[in-house]
Enzyme design. Structure first.
Site, PDB file in Angstrom:
ATOM      1  N   ASP A   8     -33.511  21.706 -52.111  1.00  0.00           N
ATOM      2  CA  ASP A   8     -34.754  22.719 -52.350  1.00  0.00           C
ATOM      3  C   ASP A   8     -35.348  22.356 -53.653  1.00  0.00           C
ATOM      4  O   ASP A   8     -34.851  22.067 -54.303  1.00  0.00           O
ATOM      5  CB  ASP A   8     -34.178  24.342 -51.923  1.00  0.00           C
ATOM      6  CG  ASP A   8     -35.523  24.992 -51.973  1.00  0.00           C
ATOM      7  OD1 ASP A   8     -36.161  24.942 -51.610  1.00  0.00           O
ATOM      8  OD2 ASP A   8     -35.285  26.188 -52.796  1.00  0.00           O
ATOM      9  N   SER A   9     -36.585  22.889 -53.515  1.00  0.00           N
ATOM     10  CA  SER A   9     -37.244  23.028 -54.994  1.00  0.00           C
ATOM     11  C   SER A   9     -36.590  23.641 -55.946  1.00  0.00           C
ATOM     12  O   SER A   9     -36.991  23.660 -57.297  1.00  0.00           O
ATOM     13  CB  SER A   9     -38.559  23.538 -54.743  1.00  0.00           C
ATOM     14  OG  SER A   9     -38.654  24.687 -54.290  1.00  0.00           O
ATOM     15  N   GLY A  41     -44.849  24.700 -53.671  1.00  0.00           N
ATOM     16  CA  GLY A  41     -45.785  25.153 -52.600  1.00  0.00           C
ATOM     17  C   GLY A  41     -47.280  25.200 -53.615  1.00  0.00           C
ATOM     18  O   GLY A  41     -48.265  25.239 -52.829  1.00  0.00           O
ATOM     19  N   CYS A  71     -36.139  23.346 -47.621  1.00  0.00           N
ATOM     20  CA  CYS A  71     -37.203  23.967 -48.164  1.00  0.00           C
ATOM     21  C   CYS A  71     -38.513  23.699 -47.187  1.00  0.00           C
ATOM     22  O   CYS A  71     -38.784  22.604 -46.780  1.00  0.00           O
ATOM     23  CB  CYS A  71     -37.889  23.187 -49.493  1.00  0.00           C
ATOM     24  SG  CYS A  71     -39.308  23.227 -50.372  1.00  0.00           S
ATOM     25  N   GLU A 149     -37.100  32.608 -58.729  1.00  0.00           N
ATOM     26  CA  GLU A 149     -36.363  31.411 -59.552  1.00  0.00           C
ATOM     27  C   GLU A 149     -35.965  31.980 -61.033  1.00  0.00           C
ATOM     28  O   GLU A 149     -34.858  31.526 -61.791  1.00  0.00           O
ATOM     29  CB  GLU A 149     -37.400  30.330 -59.988  1.00  0.00           C
ATOM     30  CG  GLU A 149     -37.451  29.531 -58.717  1.00  0.00           C
ATOM     31  CD  GLU A 149     -36.227  28.558 -58.302  1.00  0.00           C
ATOM     32  OE1 GLU A 149     -35.791  28.125 -59.091  1.00  0.00           O
ATOM     33  OE2 GLU A 149     -35.978  28.311 -57.109  1.00  0.00           O
ATOM     34  N   CYS A 181     -40.482  30.990 -46.092  1.00  0.00           N
ATOM     35  CA  CYS A 181     -39.833  30.086 -47.278  1.00  0.00           C
ATOM     36  C   CYS A 181     -38.570  30.312 -47.627  1.00  0.00           C
ATOM     37  O   CYS A 181     -38.176  31.663 -47.355  1.00  0.00           O
ATOM     38  CB  CYS A 181     -40.876  30.521 -48.612  1.00  0.00           C
ATOM     39  SG  CYS A 181     -40.015  29.887 -50.277  1.00  0.00           S
ATOM     40  N   HIS A 183     -36.759  30.863 -50.016  1.00  0.00           N
ATOM     41  CA  HIS A 183     -36.608  31.769 -51.033  1.00  0.00           C
ATOM     42  C   HIS A 183     -36.817  33.294 -50.682  1.00  0.00           C
ATOM     43  O   HIS A 183     -36.356  34.226 -51.132  1.00  0.00           O
ATOM     44  CB  HIS A 183     -37.597  31.616 -52.141  1.00  0.00           C
ATOM     45  CG  HIS A 183     -37.478  30.400 -53.226  1.00  0.00           C
ATOM     46  ND1 HIS A 183     -37.469  29.157 -52.582  1.00  0.00           N
ATOM     47  CD2 HIS A 183     -36.873  30.420 -54.353  1.00  0.00           C
ATOM     48  CE1 HIS A 183     -37.350  28.189 -53.803  1.00  0.00           C
ATOM     49  NE2 HIS A 183     -36.929  29.044 -54.854  1.00  0.00           N
TER      50      HIS A 183
END
Length: 268
Positions: A8-9, A41, A71, A149, A181, A183
């Site tokens: 994932d990012s 994104g 992701c 994050e 997403c 997240h």
């Protein structure tokens, strides 16, 4: 025993890893967070595709038997290139707009995702296959990934920004909300605080891991030798921060697994 890569990012893919550890705890995992470059994104399609392919090639070089591109943005922009380049199973994630359309009672569905996901050809092609009597309220969650994050999923700034993003969806009367997403499942508590319990939240982590399970079983690697495998956390920014975030965000008890965290070096 399979070695499964989860990419994932940043920390969003931990929501998928959590489900994988619940359903398939016996296998070994490498979780790769490209946190130095998060969020994806807001980057160009070409950059996302090239970076995602390079990181998946890195995981393939580490001996992974399968990779989950955990992701939504990377899946939308790069999954075809990754599958074309690698011979191992590649499982992507995408917003659960199809199950949302099926579950919605009033045919009004909110979709909270990154700008890149909402603009991607893959997302819009999927949207085009769905019934026209369902209205999708698409909303980019700009700024939310960065807050998550930084460990602020439950913070006041996050709640305030989330409220602004959810306002068009709420005003439209949506009874279903797609967390588009990886997240965003970490915002469940905040979403419930803002929208209440009546709205249905759609998160595809379970479906993704069920697909992963089918792929791993097809490899004839059932992991029956032990109950709990290892988990290696790799970060392109700060491995200690990633491990701390994993300990805070995962519902899985990591003490049952052999856990290690390392910094991601230069890609070869």
């Amino acid at each position: 025993m399979a070695l499964i890569g989860v990419f994932d990012s940043g920390v969003g893919g931990l929501s998928v890893l959590d489900e994988a550890l619940r359903q398939l705890p016996q296998h070994d995992y490498i979780y790769l967070a490209d946190s130095a470059n998060a969020p994806y994104g807001e980057k160009s399609s070409d950059w996302i595709a090239a970076r995602s392919l390079a990181l998946c090639q890195y995981l393939d070089g580490k001996g992974c038997d399968a990779i989950v591109v955990a992701c939504n943005t990377a899946t939308a922009e790069a999954i075809k290139q990754i599958r074309d380049a690698l011979s191992i199973p590649i499982i992507g994630v995408e917003p659960g707009i199809k199950p949302a359309a099926m579950q919605s009672q009033n045919n009004i569905v909110g979709v909270l995702a990154t700008e890149a996901t909402l603009k991607s050809d893959k997302f819009n092609a999927l949207l085009g296959t769905l019934p026209t009597d369902c209205t999708f309220i698409k909303q980019a969650g700009a700024g939310l990934v960065s807050l998550i994050e930084s460990g602020e999923a439950d913070g006041e700034d996050t709640l305030e920004l989330l409220a602004k993003h959810l306002e068009p969806i709420q005003d439209a009367g949506a009874d279903t909300l797609v967390l588009g997403c990886t997240h965003y499942p970490f915002l469940r508590k905040a979403i419930r605080k803002l929208l209440g319990e009546s709205i249905t939240l759609i998160d595809t982590s379970d479906a993704v891991v069920r697909q992963l399970k089918r792929q791993v079983e097809a490899l004839k690697k059932d992991g029956s030798e032990k109950n709990f495998g290892s988990v290696l956390f790799l970060s392109s920014k700060n491995e200690e921060s990633l491990l701390l975030m994993a300990q805070n965000l995962l519902s899985t008890d990591l003490t049952s697994h052999a856990v290690e965290a390392r910094i991601l070096g230069e890609l070869r």
